[in-house]
Design a protein around this motif. Structure first.
Motif, PDB file in Angstrom:
ATOM      1  N   PRO A   2      -3.396   6.749 -10.785  1.00 43.45           N
ATOM      2  CA  PRO A   2      -3.369   8.098 -10.556  1.00 43.45           C
ATOM      3  C   PRO A   2      -4.133   9.150 -11.360  1.00 43.45           C
ATOM      4  N   SER A  13      -5.084   8.116  -0.082  1.00 46.32           N
ATOM      5  CA  SER A  13      -4.684   7.013  -1.027  1.00 46.32           C
ATOM      6  C   SER A  13      -4.736   5.873  -0.252  1.00 46.32           C
ATOM      7  N   HIS A  59       0.678  -1.108  -0.088  1.00 44.93           N
ATOM      8  CA  HIS A  59      -0.025   0.131  -0.067  1.00 44.93           C
ATOM      9  C   HIS A  59       0.819   1.288   0.035  1.00 44.93           C
ATOM     10  N   TRP A  92       2.424   2.020  -3.574  1.00 47.47           N
ATOM     11  CA  TRP A  92       1.080   2.529  -4.469  1.00 47.47           C
ATOM     12  C   TRP A  92       0.782   3.990  -3.984  1.00 47.47           C
ATOM     13  N   ALA A  93       0.474   4.231  -2.725  1.00 49.77           N
ATOM     14  CA  ALA A  93      -0.036   5.644  -2.529  1.00 49.77           C
ATOM     15  C   ALA A  93       1.264   6.705  -2.893  1.00 49.77           C
ATOM     16  N   VAL A 153      -8.349   4.412   0.271  1.00 47.68           N
ATOM     17  CA  VAL A 153      -8.818   3.802  -0.976  1.00 47.68           C
ATOM     18  C   VAL A 153      -8.337   2.535  -0.898  1.00 47.68           C
ATOM     19  N   TRP A 154      -7.127   2.334  -0.847  1.00 46.38           N
ATOM     20  CA  TRP A 154      -6.555   0.955  -0.852  1.00 46.38           C
ATOM     21  C   TRP A 154      -7.217   0.012  -0.051  1.00 46.38           C
ATOM     22  N   GLN A 176       0.561   7.301  -6.212  1.00 40.72           N
ATOM     23  CA  GLN A 176      -0.539   7.978  -6.383  1.00 40.72           C
ATOM     24  C   GLN A 176      -0.593   9.708  -6.262  1.00 40.72           C
ATOM     25  N   ILE A 177       0.278   9.850  -5.157  1.00 42.48           N
ATOM     26  CA  ILE A 177       0.561  11.382  -5.190  1.00 42.48           C
ATOM     27  C   ILE A 177       1.761  12.010  -5.785  1.00 42.48           C
TER      28      ILE A 177
END
Length: 204
Positions: A202, A151, A79, A82-83, A154-155, A86-87
């Motif tokens: 993203p 994020s 996670h 991935w986060a 969301v995960w 995303q940012i």
């Protein structure tokens, strides 16, 4: 039963773990020398996966000995990268490298899905106040953690979709019941792949 406790820095997860599960606790930990993802995303992904797999192995051993293990942060740990992607903090290549190694580790049963997840959603102002109140910890990446919060939600919303009934959005006053149904998908690669496909890309 393996329980994962998650949330951003200063959400209160470590305090909760020590108060409610000290005898079952798999502490959050890091390699002494953290790998440089910029220098080599693939090698960094391998090192992190091996480290995360060691934490998972410790959790399985604790579960075998005590019946329950409680992990301060998810040993799967995917996670986080991935986060970060995303940012916009890391390139997609960092995400795909970590994904590749993590998927193989799950296939080899060196990493897996937990039986139950506790995720602490927190208002940024509350997190800031809790950080300011805890002078014992410096939390140098706190501002980054605040940016990651949405994020991470969301995960774990996606975790909830693929592993229905295995996630609580609060840190309960006690551990989940020991008789909580074991997760039959602990090492199921097809469930993992479906989970990954459900994650958004993203928006930028």
């Amino acid at each position: 039963m393996i329980v994962v406790v998650e949330g951003i820095s200063a959400a209160g997860k470590t305090t909760w773990c020590h108060q409610n599960a000290a005898q079952f606790l798999i502490k959050e930990s890091y390699p002494e020398k953290r790998p440089d993802r910029q220098a080599g995303p693939g090698e960094a992904a391998r090192i992190w996966t091996d480290w995360n797999a060691k934490r998972w192995s410790d959790a399985v051993a604790m579960e075998r000995a005590q019946g329950v293990a409680v992990c301060d942060t998810d040993p799967l740990k995917l996670h986080f990268i991935w986060a970060m992607w995303q940012i916009g903090e890391v390139a997609e290549s960092h995400w795909t490298a970590q994904l590749k190694f993590t998927r193989q580790a799950l296939q080899d049963q060196r990493l897996g899905f937990a039986d139950h997840y506790l995720f602490k959603k927190i208002d940024p102002d509350v997190a800031q106040a809790q950080k300011d109140h805890d002078a014992a910890r410096s939390r140098p990446n706190f501002d980054l953690h605040l940016r990651l919060h949405a994020s991470l939600v969301v995960w774990y919303e996606t975790i909830e979709k693929v592993l229905s009934g295995r996630l609580n959005w609060e840190l309960s006053e006690t551990l989940p019941a020991a008789e909580h149904t074991p997760n039959p998908y602990r090492y199921d690669v097809s469930v993992f792949d479906r989970f990954i496909q459900m994650l958004p890309r993203p928006r930028r």
